[in-house]
Write a protein that holds these residues in place. Structure first.
Motif, PDB file in Angstrom:
ATOM      1  N   ARG A  20       0.826  -1.215   0.000  1.00  0.00           N
ATOM      2  CA  ARG A  20       0.000   0.000   0.000  1.00  0.00           C
ATOM      3  C   ARG A  20       0.858   1.262   0.000  1.00  0.00           C
ATOM      4  O   ARG A  20       0.533   2.233  -0.680  1.00  0.00           O
ATOM      5  N   ILE A  21       1.932   1.244   0.755  1.00  0.00           N
ATOM      6  CA  ILE A  21       2.795   2.423   0.829  1.00  0.00           C
ATOM      7  C   ILE A  21       3.498   2.658  -0.509  1.00  0.00           C
ATOM      8  O   ILE A  21       3.578   3.781  -0.987  1.00  0.00           O
ATOM      9  N   PHE A  22       3.991   1.592  -1.136  1.00  0.00           N
ATOM     10  CA  PHE A  22       4.643   1.758  -2.435  1.00  0.00           C
ATOM     11  C   PHE A  22       3.660   2.229  -3.501  1.00  0.00           C
ATOM     12  O   PHE A  22       3.995   3.060  -4.337  1.00  0.00           O
ATOM     13  N   LYS A  23       2.445   1.725  -3.464  1.00  0.00           N
ATOM     14  CA  LYS A  23       1.439   2.173  -4.438  1.00  0.00           C
ATOM     15  C   LYS A  23       1.072   3.636  -4.199  1.00  0.00           C
ATOM     16  O   LYS A  23       0.881   4.395  -5.147  1.00  0.00           O
ATOM     17  N   TYR A  24       0.992   4.024  -2.948  1.00  0.00           N
ATOM     18  CA  TYR A  24       0.710   5.426  -2.623  1.00  0.00           C
ATOM     19  C   TYR A  24       1.856   6.317  -3.088  1.00  0.00           C
ATOM     20  O   TYR A  24       1.626   7.386  -3.653  1.00  0.00           O
ATOM     21  N   ALA A  25       3.080   5.874  -2.879  1.00  0.00           N
ATOM     22  CA  ALA A  25       4.248   6.633  -3.347  1.00  0.00           C
ATOM     23  C   ALA A  25       4.221   6.770  -4.869  1.00  0.00           C
ATOM     24  O   ALA A  25       4.599   7.805  -5.409  1.00  0.00           O
ATOM     25  N   LYS A  26       3.754   5.736  -5.540  1.00  0.00           N
ATOM     26  CA  LYS A  26       3.632   5.787  -6.998  1.00  0.00           C
ATOM     27  C   LYS A  26       2.582   6.818  -7.405  1.00  0.00           C
ATOM     28  O   LYS A  26       2.799   7.597  -8.328  1.00  0.00           O
ATOM     29  N   GLN A  27       1.452   6.855  -6.681  1.00  0.00           N
ATOM     30  CA  GLN A  27       0.407   7.843  -6.973  1.00  0.00           C
ATOM     31  C   GLN A  27       0.916   9.264  -6.784  1.00  0.00           C
ATOM     32  O   GLN A  27       0.564  10.158  -7.547  1.00  0.00           O
ATOM     33  N   LEU A  28       1.741   9.471  -5.758  1.00  0.00           N
ATOM     34  CA  LEU A  28       2.291  10.800  -5.488  1.00  0.00           C
ATOM     35  C   LEU A  28       3.483  11.128  -6.381  1.00  0.00           C
ATOM     36  O   LEU A  28       4.051  12.202  -6.275  1.00  0.00           O
ATOM     37  N   LYS A  29       3.871  10.160  -7.199  1.00  0.00           N
ATOM     38  CA  LYS A  29       5.018  10.301  -8.105  1.00  0.00           C
ATOM     39  C   LYS A  29       6.327  10.503  -7.330  1.00  0.00           C
ATOM     40  O   LYS A  29       7.223  11.206  -7.761  1.00  0.00           O
ATOM     41  N   ILE A  30       6.391   9.865  -6.164  1.00  0.00           N
ATOM     42  CA  ILE A  30       7.620   9.879  -5.373  1.00  0.00           C
ATOM     43  C   ILE A  30       8.574   8.840  -5.920  1.00  0.00           C
ATOM     44  O   ILE A  30       9.779   9.023  -5.912  1.00  0.00           O
ATOM     45  N   VAL A  31       8.022   7.732  -6.383  1.00  0.00           N
ATOM     46  CA  VAL A  31       8.818   6.713  -7.056  1.00  0.00           C
ATOM     47  C   VAL A  31       8.309   6.602  -8.489  1.00  0.00           C
ATOM     48  O   VAL A  31       7.134   6.838  -8.763  1.00  0.00           O
ATOM     49  N   ALA A  32       9.183   6.225  -9.384  1.00  0.00           N
ATOM     50  CA  ALA A  32       8.840   6.150 -10.801  1.00  0.00           C
ATOM     51  C   ALA A  32       8.001   4.917 -11.102  1.00  0.00           C
ATOM     52  O   ALA A  32       8.099   3.902 -10.419  1.00  0.00           O
TER      53      ALA A  32
END
Length: 137
Positions: free
Chosen positions: A115-127
């Protein structure tokens, strides 16, 4: 936050026009109120943003259970790591560790990390092309 200036370097430019375009792009990002310094943001910082939103969508008892899982099993291991530097191998080693303890609900905890990685993806924190993101997708 601290009042100190941060400096950003951006490679070598062969023309003044190239350098100006890159500088304009960086300035535009910085002036964006939603700007996050993606290079230095930790897993724990993304978690804090995510949990604040999650709290608004569930009952207090559900929130409490999830928060305990994060604080006891996930954040001590991943909390201080820069999110864009966490590797697929680290994640797999973590799942293997939880399985070996034995932790009965290791799949649930794995899904919480997801969930955290998917959220980071939504925020464009990770590519989108990040190896860890593809591992979790």
């Amino acid at each position: 936050m601290t009042g100190k200036r941060k400096y950003k370097t951006k490679g070598v430019f062969y023309t003044k026009k190239e350098a100006k375009l890159a500088a304009d792009e960086v300035e535009k990002k910085i002036n964006n109120p939603n700007f996050l310094d993606n290079e230095n943001i930790t897993f724990g910082e993304v978690y804090e943003r995510w949990i604040a939103n999650y709290k608004l969508t569930v009952k207090e008892s559900s929130f409490y259970i999830i928060e305990i899982q994060y604080k006891s099993k996930i954040l001590p291991i991943l909390g201080n790591k820069k999110i864009n530097q966490i590797t697929t191998i680290e994640c797999q080693d973590l799942v293997n560790y939880w399985y070996s303890i034995p932790l009965k609900n290791y799949k649930v905890i794995f899904n919480l990390v997801t969930r955290i990685f998917k959220y980071a993806k939504q925020l464009k924190i990770v590519a989108n092309g990040s190896h860890v993101i593809s591992y979790y997708s």
